[in-house]
Design a protein around this motif. Sequence first.
Motif, PDB file in Angstrom:
ATOM      1  N   SER A 184       0.832  -1.205   0.000  1.00 31.45           N
ATOM      2  CA  SER A 184       0.000   0.000   0.000  1.00 31.45           C
ATOM      3  C   SER A 184       0.867   1.256   0.000  1.00 31.45           C
ATOM      4  O   SER A 184       0.578   2.228  -0.710  1.00 31.45           O
ATOM      5  N   LEU A 227       2.827  14.627  -0.961  1.00 33.97           N
ATOM      6  CA  LEU A 227       2.281  13.969   0.226  1.00 33.97           C
ATOM      7  C   LEU A 227       2.205  14.943   1.390  1.00 33.97           C
ATOM      8  O   LEU A 227       3.219  15.488   1.828  1.00 33.97           O
ATOM      9  N   VAL A 242      -6.833   9.315   0.359  1.00 33.99           N
ATOM     10  CA  VAL A 242      -6.886   7.908  -0.045  1.00 33.99           C
ATOM     11  C   VAL A 242      -6.700   7.033   1.190  1.00 33.99           C
ATOM     12  O   VAL A 242      -5.946   7.379   2.097  1.00 33.99           O
ATOM     13  N   GLU A 243      -7.402   5.921   1.219  1.00 41.47           N
ATOM     14  CA  GLU A 243      -7.246   4.990   2.339  1.00 41.47           C
ATOM     15  C   GLU A 243      -7.577   3.572   1.899  1.00 41.47           C
ATOM     16  O   GLU A 243      -8.287   3.353   0.918  1.00 41.47           O
ATOM     17  N   ILE A 249       0.943   4.159  -2.907  1.00 45.70           N
ATOM     18  CA  ILE A 249       0.755   5.584  -2.610  1.00 45.70           C
ATOM     19  C   ILE A 249       1.902   6.392  -3.206  1.00 45.70           C
ATOM     20  O   ILE A 249       1.702   7.480  -3.753  1.00 45.70           O
ATOM     21  N   SER A 250       3.124   5.865  -3.121  1.00 50.86           N
ATOM     22  CA  SER A 250       4.278   6.595  -3.659  1.00 50.86           C
ATOM     23  C   SER A 250       4.137   6.813  -5.164  1.00 50.86           C
ATOM     24  O   SER A 250       4.616   7.810  -5.704  1.00 50.86           O
ATOM     25  N   ALA A 262      -5.896   6.359  -7.828  1.00 55.99           N
ATOM     26  CA  ALA A 262      -6.091   5.735  -6.515  1.00 55.99           C
ATOM     27  C   ALA A 262      -7.235   4.720  -6.554  1.00 55.99           C
ATOM     28  O   ALA A 262      -7.132   3.620  -5.997  1.00 55.99           O
ATOM     29  N   PHE A 308      -8.047   1.875  -3.781  1.00 55.81           N
ATOM     30  CA  PHE A 308      -8.105   2.732  -2.604  1.00 55.81           C
ATOM     31  C   PHE A 308      -9.490   3.379  -2.510  1.00 55.81           C
ATOM     32  O   PHE A 308     -10.087   3.726  -3.535  1.00 55.81           O
ATOM     33  N   LEU A 316       0.704  10.986   6.067  1.00 54.68           N
ATOM     34  CA  LEU A 316       0.639   9.534   5.901  1.00 54.68           C
ATOM     35  C   LEU A 316       0.413   8.919   7.262  1.00 54.68           C
ATOM     36  O   LEU A 316       1.174   9.158   8.201  1.00 54.68           O
ATOM     37  N   SER A 359     -11.252   6.580  -2.078  1.00 52.97           N
ATOM     38  CA  SER A 359     -10.712   7.913  -2.348  1.00 52.97           C
ATOM     39  C   SER A 359     -11.807   8.976  -2.308  1.00 52.97           C
ATOM     40  O   SER A 359     -12.957   8.719  -2.651  1.00 52.97           O
ATOM     41  N   ALA A 391      -3.660   8.396   3.517  1.00 54.43           N
ATOM     42  CA  ALA A 391      -2.728   9.417   3.033  1.00 54.43           C
ATOM     43  C   ALA A 391      -3.513  10.597   2.504  1.00 54.43           C
ATOM     44  O   ALA A 391      -4.600  10.440   1.933  1.00 54.43           O
TER      45      ALA A 391
END
Length: 308
Positions: free
Chosen positions: A245, A259, A304-305, A249-250, A288, A293, A262, A295, A271
């Motif tokens: 994950s 970012l 986003v999670e 995200i990166s 995302a 994710f 986080l 979003s 994030a």
Amino acid sequence: MSLMDNNNRLFIHKNMEHVSLEQNVEIILTPQFYTFIREELDINFAYQAKQIAASLFDDYLNSSIEYQYHVTKCEGTWCFYAYDIEEIETFLEGVGIEKHRVSKIYFAQGLSSELKEPIQLSEKNVLQTVEGTVTVIPTRLMESNLSFKPLDLSTVKLTNGVSIGASKSSLIGLKESIILSSLFFILGGLFIIEGHRVTTSISDINEQLVTLIDENPTYGTSLVRKSILEKYQPIDEHERAKRQSIKEISKLLSANSQLNDLSIEKLGIKANIKTSNISISNQVLQSAKAKKFKSSKNGLNVQVEKEL
């Protein structure tokens, strides 16, 4: 006239002679290669100014060309630059300067205080500050008996430059480049830390398993071993999901999407990504969602999670 000094700095103008380089060079673009606007704006940060840069140049630029933008704070106002990096690269190659030799790009406007007296670019043009703006002036418009004072670029302090690679992709200056690099360094550090922790955890589990088998021979049966491994396997899978994950995200980050926050918790990862404009925020949102994710978007911020 090449106007190059011993500090490997060079004015770039359209009547310059062919040059031969064996070292890196810092180039200073004359106004022939950029459009300049100065505005008084009630904003505090450069990233805010960059968001409106394109709209300020609507009436000055060719809409069929993709321009890059650079913004600096200058004497209580904001200075905006628009330029075409493809045009600049093509010109540099034509005069013998390979783009990998260009370590930094600066704008002649940054030397406005040094150019109050004209300097000669070529037989056809001079460079001078006129009412606060650095301008290329045809020599024929100058007084015939005018004498030119040489400018020693090695003694001039150059600030607010951009790299040629950053210009092509996102137009970020040195400060923004350092911030972005730091973010990726932090993420890389997280990968290393998480990887080390998981490796240590698995090693500890294996050692515990060997100890249990030595102390309790009945645990040596395949059925019992399988039961023990099934107990600890979810831990390994959870850590792998966490690292994956973070990696995903990166991939949502760029020079235009940074970012902000986080958060890694036991049950999930969250994030907050700040983008430079609506188009970029929509791209991050779609990317995302494609990565599964959950979003949402609030202005230029994308949240986003994902559950772990």
